[in-house]
Enzyme design. Sequence first.
Site, mmCIF file in Angstrom:
data_model
loop_
_atom_site.group_PDB
_atom_site.id
_atom_site.type_symbol
_atom_site.label_atom_id
_atom_site.label_comp_id
_atom_site.label_asym_id
_atom_site.label_seq_id
_atom_site.Cartn_x
_atom_site.Cartn_y
_atom_site.Cartn_z
ATOM 1 N N ARG A 177 39.439 45.712 43.462
ATOM 2 C CA ARG A 177 38.802 46.758 42.674
ATOM 3 C C ARG A 177 37.301 46.522 42.617
ATOM 4 O O ARG A 177 36.830 45.381 42.600
ATOM 5 C CB ARG A 177 39.342 46.762 41.238
ATOM 6 C CG ARG A 177 40.824 47.055 41.124
ATOM 7 C CD ARG A 177 41.240 47.168 39.654
ATOM 8 N NE ARG A 177 40.850 45.979 38.899
ATOM 9 C CZ ARG A 177 40.583 45.993 37.595
ATOM 10 N NH1 ARG A 177 40.646 47.109 36.908
ATOM 11 N NH2 ARG A 177 40.267 44.873 36.973
ATOM 12 N N SER B 287 40.701 35.610 41.722
ATOM 13 C CA SER B 287 41.886 35.161 40.990
ATOM 14 C C SER B 287 42.846 34.357 41.868
ATOM 15 O O SER B 287 44.047 34.622 41.927
ATOM 16 C CB SER B 287 42.603 36.370 40.371
ATOM 17 O OG SER B 287 41.774 37.005 39.443
ATOM 18 N N ASP C 215 40.044 35.405 36.217
ATOM 19 C CA ASP C 215 40.349 36.500 35.298
ATOM 20 C C ASP C 215 40.446 36.057 33.842
ATOM 21 O O ASP C 215 40.104 36.821 32.934
ATOM 22 C CB ASP C 215 41.642 37.219 35.728
ATOM 23 C CG ASP C 215 42.794 36.271 35.980
ATOM 24 O OD1 ASP C 215 42.629 35.044 35.841
ATOM 25 O OD2 ASP C 215 43.882 36.760 36.342
#
Length: 507
Positions: free
Chosen positions: A108, A177, A230
């Site tokens: 993203r 992550s 994250d």
Amino acid sequence: MGKVVFGVAVGIAAVSCAVAAAAVGRRVRSRRKWRRVVGVLKELEESCGTPLSRLRQVVDAMAVEMHAGLASEGGSKLKMLLTFVDKLPSGSEKGIYYALDLGGTNFRVLRVHLGGRRSNILRHEIEQKPIPQHLLTSTSEDLFDFIASSLKQFVNSEDQSDDPSSPSRRELGFTFSFPMRQRSLTSGFLLKWTKAFSIKDMNEKDLSELLQRAMTKVGLDMRVAALVNDTVGTLAVGHYNDEDTVAAVIIGTGTNACYLERADAIIKCQGLLTSTGSMVVNMEWGNFWSSHLPRTQYDIELDSESRNPNEQGFEKMISGMYLGDIVRRVILRMSQESDLLGPASMRLSMTFSFGTQLMAAMHQDDTPDLIEVARILNDELGIPDASLKVRKLIVNVCDVVTKRAACLAAAGIVGILKKIGRDGSGGVAAGRVKGPGGSAKLRRSVVAIEGGLYTGYAFFREYLNEAVAEILGEEVAPYVTLTVTEDGSGIGAALLAASQSSDDGDR
């Protein structure tokens, strides 16, 4: 004639006795079968028990392991990784910042507009893109070239009229992550790939440099201001909304935690200097282990059949990736003990085939006849025509497994608070502030929590909240707040880019 009648009567009586005896025999066998199935549940309840005394032992064990992990590399199951984040968002950040969230086979990109007042995120835009399959096993250059090109397209869609003073060089927070070891806030190295990735040439290559080089190649003037995972992003969002936020926990498919530690407590890095005297530590708490954890035979079997035996022991007891499979294993054992559930189907025997979302759906079925439980047993596990009594028993299995997971997660949270002196255990100056008249009172502490297991599973959330309050006690519990946050891996990364930017005041 009389003898004939007498003989018929005797025969009828004998048949009746035989029928009655058979009926009694069936009832006795049925009761025995039921007792065996109930016995499996009782055994589970006993082995999964989380009385307050045990939870406090887990709290102490977590705090001890944290100390050990901070004292030396490899000194604990907890990695206690330095993040080099020593400055969390304050709420004063203003301007447009970007984030890249790479954590799976999709990535993203985000654009976040900050208004300069606490909790005032004016708006944000998100774009998600799949990574082509061939890039998952290609080269690092190919992967980051693709990401940089996609990021440039997203940046070019920015409306300059939103912030005409925005400089051409943009700041980016990069959420990676996957397991990594950092050398600075903007420098980190992959430890190992997980999920579907298997790019061989990533060893000893700096992640930020790979991205920076790719952005330069496509003519994108953007700086990686922060490289984070994250969980650290979740802490950033929490602190942006509430300055009393001291820790963050993710409880979803996987689980992890981080918290704000005093720099002088990080003994393995003596002489560590920070601008604030503190640093965020990434615990990697999924690998926590203690003999006080209530481990069952089902946990042992699950671990041995997992992709990472003897690793992530805590995660395998509390996270969404595994809870459904624990329930499946208990149901399988019940079917082996009795034919009340019918013969074990192929689906029931298949490891890691029963998701936690299905377990939660059964647990939260509030229909009088547990219709959803019956449907899931039939459709997902191949158990047709389960009686209402059996369905209720299986709901109890879900409850036991969920309660244990939530209570252990709660003990982990209180363990963090204990380590930093926020649990009210006494003798720690960091946990108290002077009140009116010079009296000492406990500081308020906020823990930010993200992840679908906590946010979307009401029973899990309630059990966790209740356990935290019970462990802390009625005097301390009011000073600890658990708050739900969202999108630490996206918005959190952008906030960290903003807080680390050298020219916040000019933007």
